[in-house]
Scaffold this motif. Structure first.
Motif, PDB file in Angstrom:
ATOM      1  N   SER A  56       0.804  -1.229   0.000  1.00 35.41           N
ATOM      2  CA  SER A  56       0.000   0.000   0.000  1.00 35.41           C
ATOM      3  C   SER A  56       0.833   1.273   0.000  1.00 35.41           C
ATOM      4  O   SER A  56       0.271   2.367  -0.076  1.00 35.41           O
ATOM      5  CB  SER A  56      -0.936   0.005   1.219  1.00 35.41           C
ATOM      6  OG  SER A  56      -1.825  -1.085   1.146  1.00 35.41           O
ATOM      7  N   THR A  57       2.148   1.152   0.078  1.00 40.76           N
ATOM      8  CA  THR A  57       2.977   2.355   0.097  1.00 40.76           C
ATOM      9  C   THR A  57       2.902   3.072  -1.246  1.00 40.76           C
ATOM     10  O   THR A  57       2.696   2.450  -2.294  1.00 40.76           O
ATOM     11  CB  THR A  57       4.452   2.026   0.419  1.00 40.76           C
ATOM     12  OG1 THR A  57       4.982   1.205  -0.613  1.00 40.76           O
ATOM     13  CG2 THR A  57       4.591   1.357   1.779  1.00 40.76           C
ATOM     14  N   THR A  58       3.082   4.378  -1.187  1.00 38.17           N
ATOM     15  CA  THR A  58       3.062   5.190  -2.406  1.00 38.17           C
ATOM     16  C   THR A  58       4.134   4.719  -3.385  1.00 38.17           C
ATOM     17  O   THR A  58       3.887   4.632  -4.594  1.00 38.17           O
ATOM     18  CB  THR A  58       3.268   6.675  -2.062  1.00 38.17           C
ATOM     19  OG1 THR A  58       2.265   7.053  -1.116  1.00 38.17           O
ATOM     20  CG2 THR A  58       3.177   7.544  -3.292  1.00 38.17           C
ATOM     21  N   ARG A  59       5.304   4.422  -2.866  1.00 33.13           N
ATOM     22  CA  ARG A  59       6.423   3.982  -3.714  1.00 33.13           C
ATOM     23  C   ARG A  59       6.036   2.752  -4.541  1.00 33.13           C
ATOM     24  O   ARG A  59       6.271   2.705  -5.756  1.00 33.13           O
ATOM     25  CB  ARG A  59       7.634   3.677  -2.825  1.00 33.13           C
ATOM     26  CG  ARG A  59       8.820   3.142  -3.578  1.00 33.13           C
ATOM     27  CD  ARG A  59      10.022   2.973  -2.616  1.00 33.13           C
ATOM     28  NE  ARG A  59      10.981   2.102  -3.218  1.00 33.13           N
ATOM     29  CZ  ARG A  59      11.259   0.881  -2.810  1.00 33.13           C
ATOM     30  NH1 ARG A  59      10.649   0.371  -1.773  1.00 33.13           N
ATOM     31  NH2 ARG A  59      12.157   0.156  -3.430  1.00 33.13           N
ATOM     32  N   ILE A  60       5.438   1.776  -3.906  1.00 35.32           N
ATOM     33  CA  ILE A  60       5.077   0.553  -4.632  1.00 35.32           C
ATOM     34  C   ILE A  60       3.879   0.796  -5.541  1.00 35.32           C
ATOM     35  O   ILE A  60       3.844   0.291  -6.671  1.00 35.32           O
ATOM     36  CB  ILE A  60       4.843  -0.604  -3.658  1.00 35.32           C
ATOM     37  CG1 ILE A  60       6.193  -1.015  -3.060  1.00 35.32           C
ATOM     38  CG2 ILE A  60       4.174  -1.788  -4.346  1.00 35.32           C
ATOM     39  CD1 ILE A  60       6.162  -2.163  -2.100  1.00 35.32           C
ATOM     40  N   GLN A  61       2.916   1.559  -5.098  1.00 39.16           N
ATOM     41  CA  GLN A  61       1.759   1.844  -5.942  1.00 39.16           C
ATOM     42  C   GLN A  61       2.171   2.553  -7.229  1.00 39.16           C
ATOM     43  O   GLN A  61       1.682   2.218  -8.319  1.00 39.16           O
ATOM     44  CB  GLN A  61       0.717   2.661  -5.167  1.00 39.16           C
ATOM     45  CG  GLN A  61       0.015   1.868  -4.085  1.00 39.16           C
ATOM     46  CD  GLN A  61      -0.777   0.707  -4.653  1.00 39.16           C
ATOM     47  OE1 GLN A  61      -1.588   0.861  -5.565  1.00 39.16           O
ATOM     48  NE2 GLN A  61      -0.542  -0.476  -4.119  1.00 39.16           N
ATOM     49  N   LEU A  62       3.085   3.504  -7.111  1.00 39.99           N
ATOM     50  CA  LEU A  62       3.584   4.192  -8.314  1.00 39.99           C
ATOM     51  C   LEU A  62       4.383   3.236  -9.199  1.00 39.99           C
ATOM     52  O   LEU A  62       4.270   3.280 -10.429  1.00 39.99           O
ATOM     53  CB  LEU A  62       4.438   5.400  -7.922  1.00 39.99           C
ATOM     54  CG  LEU A  62       3.689   6.567  -7.287  1.00 39.99           C
ATOM     55  CD1 LEU A  62       4.665   7.635  -6.802  1.00 39.99           C
ATOM     56  CD2 LEU A  62       2.666   7.142  -8.257  1.00 39.99           C
ATOM     57  N   ALA A  63       5.189   2.383  -8.592  1.00 37.76           N
ATOM     58  CA  ALA A  63       5.973   1.424  -9.359  1.00 37.76           C
ATOM     59  C   ALA A  63       5.067   0.427 -10.073  1.00 37.76           C
ATOM     60  O   ALA A  63       5.357   0.010 -11.193  1.00 37.76           O
ATOM     61  CB  ALA A  63       6.957   0.692  -8.451  1.00 37.76           C
ATOM     62  N   LEU A  64       3.952   0.071  -9.457  1.00 41.83           N
ATOM     63  CA  LEU A  64       3.006  -0.852 -10.099  1.00 41.83           C
ATOM     64  C   LEU A  64       2.369  -0.223 -11.331  1.00 41.83           C
ATOM     65  O   LEU A  64       2.078  -0.922 -12.309  1.00 41.83           O
ATOM     66  CB  LEU A  64       1.928  -1.294  -9.107  1.00 41.83           C
ATOM     67  CG  LEU A  64       2.395  -2.264  -8.015  1.00 41.83           C
ATOM     68  CD1 LEU A  64       1.286  -2.477  -6.990  1.00 41.83           C
ATOM     69  CD2 LEU A  64       2.832  -3.591  -8.610  1.00 41.83           C
TER      70      LEU A  64
END
Length: 151
Positions: A56-64
């Motif tokens: 749910s982190t912003t970093r992972i959401q953007l990477a997805l």
């Protein structure tokens, strides 16, 4: 890992050559087996919460959104995801110890307790909704687990 096996040896009251605990031994399940089951379930539920927090982190959401290698690297380097996967691994090791002691048909229904624990943790730690119908379903699961534990 060595500490986990030391923990198991402390809990294990049986000696070499003795039979493992049976579900129909008339005395119910040994406390040490119940404790191992609880540890495995707690580790598994912890893993779910950590994985959800990591994803749910912003970093992972953007990477997805970008996809590809960037997403894989973001996931693989997330501390919460790494801890979640480690928690799953530890849970599996403890579960193997459980299966070495009791019948799988008696042990496995306890895994359903993880549903209740994980739902409660999601609600309390992540602010997830816990509607009435879901609570009714969790209560039904808990009643089933109690019935199996007493059998």
């Amino acid at each position: 890992m060595r500490n986990l096996f030391y923990f198991y040896r402390i809990l294990d009251r049986s000696r070499l050559g003795q039979q493992r605990e049976h579900s129909l031994n008339g005395a119910g399940m040994a406390f040490s087996s119940l404790l191992l089951i609880a540890v495995s379930i707690a580790l598994s539920s912890t893993a779910q919460v950590l994985l959800k927090m990591g994803m749910s982190t912003t970093r992972i959401q953007l990477a997805l959104v970008d996809g590809g290698i960037a997403a894989l690297l973001a996931i693989a380097t997330s501390p919460a995801i790494i801890l979640g996967l480690a928690s799953f691994g530890a849970s599996a090791i403890v579960w193997l110890l459980v299966l070495s002691r009791i019948d799988v048909s008696q042990a496995y229904p306890f895994v359903a307790l993880g549903i209740a624990i994980t739902a409660a943790a999601g609600h309390l730690l992540l602010g997830e909704a816990l509607p009435a119908l879901r609570i009714v379903g969790i209560v039904a699961i808990l009643v089933g687990v109690i019935a199996v534990a007493r059998s």
